[in-house]
Write a protein that holds these residues in place. Structure first.
Motif, PDB file in Angstrom:
ATOM      1  N   THR A 144       0.857  -1.180   0.000  1.00  0.00           N
ATOM      2  CA  THR A 144       0.000   0.000   0.000  1.00  0.00           C
ATOM      3  C   THR A 144       0.895   1.232   0.000  1.00  0.00           C
ATOM      4  N   GLN A 145       0.573   2.152  -0.841  1.00  0.00           N
ATOM      5  CA  GLN A 145       1.355   3.373  -0.938  1.00  0.00           C
ATOM      6  C   GLN A 145       0.668   4.469  -0.140  1.00  0.00           C
ATOM      7  N   ILE A 146       1.430   5.110   0.703  1.00  0.00           N
ATOM      8  CA  ILE A 146       0.893   6.185   1.529  1.00  0.00           C
ATOM      9  C   ILE A 146       1.315   7.508   0.913  1.00  0.00           C
ATOM     10  N   ARG A 147       0.337   8.363   0.685  1.00  0.00           N
ATOM     11  CA  ARG A 147       0.617   9.661   0.090  1.00  0.00           C
ATOM     12  C   ARG A 147       0.659  10.705   1.204  1.00  0.00           C
ATOM     13  N   ILE A 148       1.748  11.410   1.235  1.00  0.00           N
ATOM     14  CA  ILE A 148       1.907  12.461   2.233  1.00  0.00           C
ATOM     15  C   ILE A 148       1.983  13.784   1.490  1.00  0.00           C
TER      16      ILE A 148
END
Length: 100
Positions: free
Chosen positions: A72-76
């Motif tokens: 899962t890619q977390i966007r900050i």
């Protein structure tokens, strides 16, 4: 562990029937037709596939997780959004005709 031994044994038997079909094809006076061995091979492959699917559903076989489903890619957001306009010229101030 027993299920894996059964699957390997069936796959080895598939290879054996494949070579028997090759020998039947090369011999001109074969008593058993080549299609007999090839039919056995197809049936054994279907049985192996069904055993693998049933063993996986029963929890006897565990497959490695797919990296696509576990990642899962977390966007900050590190930037602050600002209003953009296509017009880069500064807009002149509008004066009212009634302004003194």
């Amino acid at each position: 562990m027993l299920i894996k031994i059964i699957i390997v044994a069936l796959l080895l038997f598939v290879i054996y029937t494949l070579f028997r079909a090759m020998l039947a094809m090369l011999k001109t006076d074969s008593k058993v037709p080549m299609s007999h061995y090839l039919g056995k091979r197809v049936a054994l492959c279907a049985i192996v596939l069904i055993i693998i699917l049933l063993a996986q559903q029963a929890g006897l076989l565990r497959f490695n997780p797919s990296p696509i489903t576990t990642h899962t890619q977390i966007r900050i957001d590190t930037t602050t959004p600002h209003q953009q306009s296509a017009n880069t010229k500064p807009q002149p101030e509008m004066r009212s005709a009634f302004h003194c």
